[in-house]
Design a protein around this motif. Structure first.
Motif, PDB file in Angstrom:
ATOM      1  N   GLN A  27       1.064  -1.281  -0.110  1.00  0.00           N
ATOM      2  CA  GLN A  27      -0.039  -0.092  -0.111  1.00  0.00           C
ATOM      3  C   GLN A  27       0.836   1.290  -0.054  1.00  0.00           C
ATOM      4  O   GLN A  27       0.507   2.346  -0.436  1.00  0.00           O
ATOM      5  CB  GLN A  27      -1.058   0.026   1.138  1.00  0.00           C
ATOM      6  CG  GLN A  27      -2.004  -0.889   1.179  1.00  0.00           C
ATOM      7  CD  GLN A  27      -2.957  -0.972   2.204  1.00  0.00           C
ATOM      8  OE1 GLN A  27      -2.461  -0.887   3.491  1.00  0.00           O
ATOM      9  NE2 GLN A  27      -4.271  -0.444   2.200  1.00  0.00           N
ATOM     10  N   GLU A  42      -7.982   0.432  -7.218  1.00  0.00           N
ATOM     11  CA  GLU A  42      -8.408  -1.214  -7.214  1.00  0.00           C
ATOM     12  C   GLU A  42      -7.376  -2.044  -6.244  1.00  0.00           C
ATOM     13  O   GLU A  42      -7.727  -2.854  -5.451  1.00  0.00           O
ATOM     14  CB  GLU A  42      -8.375  -1.792  -8.587  1.00  0.00           C
ATOM     15  CG  GLU A  42      -8.799  -3.145  -8.639  1.00  0.00           C
ATOM     16  CD  GLU A  42      -8.988  -3.911 -10.230  1.00  0.00           C
ATOM     17  OE1 GLU A  42      -8.862  -4.967 -10.166  1.00  0.00           O
ATOM     18  OE2 GLU A  42      -9.289  -2.872 -10.973  1.00  0.00           O
ATOM     19  N   LEU A  45      -8.271  -1.021  -2.514  1.00  0.00           N
ATOM     20  CA  LEU A  45      -9.416  -1.691  -2.139  1.00  0.00           C
ATOM     21  C   LEU A  45      -9.142  -3.221  -1.971  1.00  0.00           C
ATOM     22  O   LEU A  45      -9.513  -3.766  -0.812  1.00  0.00           O
ATOM     23  CB  LEU A  45     -10.617  -1.754  -3.164  1.00  0.00           C
ATOM     24  CG  LEU A  45     -11.299  -0.264  -3.421  1.00  0.00           C
ATOM     25  CD1 LEU A  45     -12.250  -0.322  -4.665  1.00  0.00           C
ATOM     26  CD2 LEU A  45     -12.080   0.064  -2.325  1.00  0.00           C
ATOM     27  N   THR A  46      -8.288  -3.955  -2.767  1.00  0.00           N
ATOM     28  CA  THR A  46      -8.067  -5.393  -2.499  1.00  0.00           C
ATOM     29  C   THR A  46      -7.067  -5.472  -1.426  1.00  0.00           C
ATOM     30  O   THR A  46      -7.272  -6.375  -0.502  1.00  0.00           O
ATOM     31  CB  THR A  46      -7.237  -5.854  -3.829  1.00  0.00           C
ATOM     32  OG1 THR A  46      -8.035  -5.823  -5.178  1.00  0.00           O
ATOM     33  CG2 THR A  46      -6.714  -6.990  -3.811  1.00  0.00           C
ATOM     34  N   ASN A  48      -7.036  -3.269   1.258  1.00  0.00           N
ATOM     35  CA  ASN A  48      -7.801  -3.072   2.586  1.00  0.00           C
ATOM     36  C   ASN A  48      -8.764  -4.506   2.895  1.00  0.00           C
ATOM     37  O   ASN A  48      -8.857  -4.746   3.887  1.00  0.00           O
ATOM     38  CB  ASN A  48      -8.613  -1.953   2.365  1.00  0.00           C
ATOM     39  CG  ASN A  48      -7.744  -0.671   2.340  1.00  0.00           C
ATOM     40  OD1 ASN A  48      -7.024  -0.595   2.932  1.00  0.00           O
ATOM     41  ND2 ASN A  48      -8.152   0.598   1.687  1.00  0.00           N
ATOM     42  N   ARG A  49      -9.092  -5.030   1.686  1.00  0.00           N
ATOM     43  CA  ARG A  49      -9.922  -6.080   1.939  1.00  0.00           C
ATOM     44  C   ARG A  49      -9.099  -7.256   2.569  1.00  0.00           C
ATOM     45  O   ARG A  49      -9.419  -7.876   3.593  1.00  0.00           O
ATOM     46  CB  ARG A  49     -10.622  -6.670   0.656  1.00  0.00           C
ATOM     47  CG  ARG A  49     -11.773  -7.697   0.762  1.00  0.00           C
ATOM     48  CD  ARG A  49     -12.156  -8.306  -0.408  1.00  0.00           C
ATOM     49  NE  ARG A  49     -11.457  -8.551  -1.408  1.00  0.00           N
ATOM     50  CZ  ARG A  49     -10.499  -9.642  -1.778  1.00  0.00           C
ATOM     51  NH1 ARG A  49     -10.586 -10.847  -0.743  1.00  0.00           N
ATOM     52  NH2 ARG A  49      -9.785  -9.672  -2.699  1.00  0.00           N
ATOM     53  N   LEU A  50      -7.989  -7.249   2.156  1.00  0.00           N
ATOM     54  CA  LEU A  50      -7.087  -8.556   2.487  1.00  0.00           C
ATOM     55  C   LEU A  50      -6.698  -8.364   3.870  1.00  0.00           C
ATOM     56  O   LEU A  50      -6.463  -9.026   4.918  1.00  0.00           O
ATOM     57  CB  LEU A  50      -5.823  -8.606   1.581  1.00  0.00           C
ATOM     58  CG  LEU A  50      -6.077  -9.381   0.181  1.00  0.00           C
ATOM     59  CD1 LEU A  50      -4.970  -9.143  -0.712  1.00  0.00           C
ATOM     60  CD2 LEU A  50      -6.616 -10.474   0.487  1.00  0.00           C
ATOM     61  N   GLY A  52      -8.366  -6.549   5.982  1.00  0.00           N
ATOM     62  CA  GLY A  52      -9.230  -6.602   6.992  1.00  0.00           C
ATOM     63  C   GLY A  52      -9.631  -8.178   7.275  1.00  0.00           C
ATOM     64  O   GLY A  52      -9.897  -8.491   8.464  1.00  0.00           O
ATOM     65  N   ARG A  53      -9.303  -9.013   6.286  1.00  0.00           N
ATOM     66  CA  ARG A  53      -9.664 -10.381   6.472  1.00  0.00           C
ATOM     67  C   ARG A  53      -8.393 -10.879   7.358  1.00  0.00           C
ATOM     68  O   ARG A  53      -8.764 -11.968   8.058  1.00  0.00           O
ATOM     69  CB  ARG A  53      -9.664 -11.231   4.990  1.00  0.00           C
ATOM     70  CG  ARG A  53     -10.750 -10.730   3.949  1.00  0.00           C
ATOM     71  CD  ARG A  53     -11.797 -11.863   3.609  1.00  0.00           C
ATOM     72  NE  ARG A  53     -11.333 -13.005   3.665  1.00  0.00           N
ATOM     73  CZ  ARG A  53     -12.075 -13.947   3.997  1.00  0.00           C
ATOM     74  NH1 ARG A  53     -13.170 -13.863   4.456  1.00  0.00           N
ATOM     75  NH2 ARG A  53     -11.834 -15.284   3.753  1.00  0.00           N
ATOM     76  N   THR A  56      -9.063 -10.369  10.906  1.00  0.00           N
ATOM     77  CA  THR A  56     -10.244 -11.274  11.548  1.00  0.00           C
ATOM     78  C   THR A  56      -9.650 -12.573  12.162  1.00  0.00           C
ATOM     79  O   THR A  56     -10.327 -13.283  12.926  1.00  0.00           O
ATOM     80  CB  THR A  56     -11.098 -11.645  10.624  1.00  0.00           C
ATOM     81  OG1 THR A  56     -10.707 -12.454   9.705  1.00  0.00           O
ATOM     82  CG2 THR A  56     -12.035 -10.571  10.130  1.00  0.00           C
TER      83      THR A  56
END
Length: 170
Positions: A27, A42, A45-46, A48-50, A52-53, A56
């Motif tokens: 990033q 894009e 976004l990817t 940030n999604r990764l 976040g996952r 978890t």
């Protein structure tokens, strides 16, 4: 089997840390500045999604400590946190201090000075905690190194732009 289980869980903890660091580095890489706005959005976004996952996932290996080891761990953590909190005030001093803490954690002959007080505190920690403290310092130093490279590249770009602008004015 219990030790193998603990080792596997510890390895997963480390892998999570590595994944988070890799995503963060992507990033903030200079390469992100050289791609189109759409591709950058894009990728962000990817990432940030990764991120976040990955966040978890909770893996935790508890370390059994006596009262003295617990106190030593708290003290060592506090010493590192104090340096990190002053990082933005004086980057170079913070880096030197972190390097002296790291020197206190390694069996190799360090390039610079060793913080003897920190070394005695770390020795009082449980072995697993000593390893985690060393890894945290390695990560902090690596992140500082990456930040310095980014700053140097940005400064180089600014000076190149200034020279270009000055050439056009002449």
């Amino acid at each position: 089997r219990v030790e193998a289980f603990r080792d596997a869980a510890s390895a997963m903890e480390q892998e999570k840390e590595i994944l988070l660091e890799m995503i963060h580095n992507i990033q903030n890489s200079q390469d992100m500045r050289h791609i189109s706005e759409g591709e950058r959005e894009e990728l962000n976004l990817t990432a940030n999604r990764l991120m976040g996952r990955t966040l978890t996932v909770e893996v935790s290996v508890e370390t059994i400590r006596n009262a003295q080891q617990q106190e030593s761990l708290l003290h060592a953590t506090k010493m590192i946190d104090e340096i990190v909190s002053k990082l933005l005030d004086d980057l170079e001093d913070a880096k030197m201090r972190l390097m002296s803490l790291y020197g206190a954690c390694t069996s190799d002959v360090p390039a610079g000075p060793i913080d003897q007080k920190f070394q005695s505190v770390v020795i009082g920690c449980a072995i697993e905690d000593q390893k985690k403290i060393k890894r945290r310092l390695e990560t902090l130093l690596r992140n500082l190194e990456n930040s310095e490279k980014s700053i140097t590249l940005l400064e180089h770009q600014k000076s190149s732009v200034r020279q270009s602008c000055n050439s056009k004015q002449d």
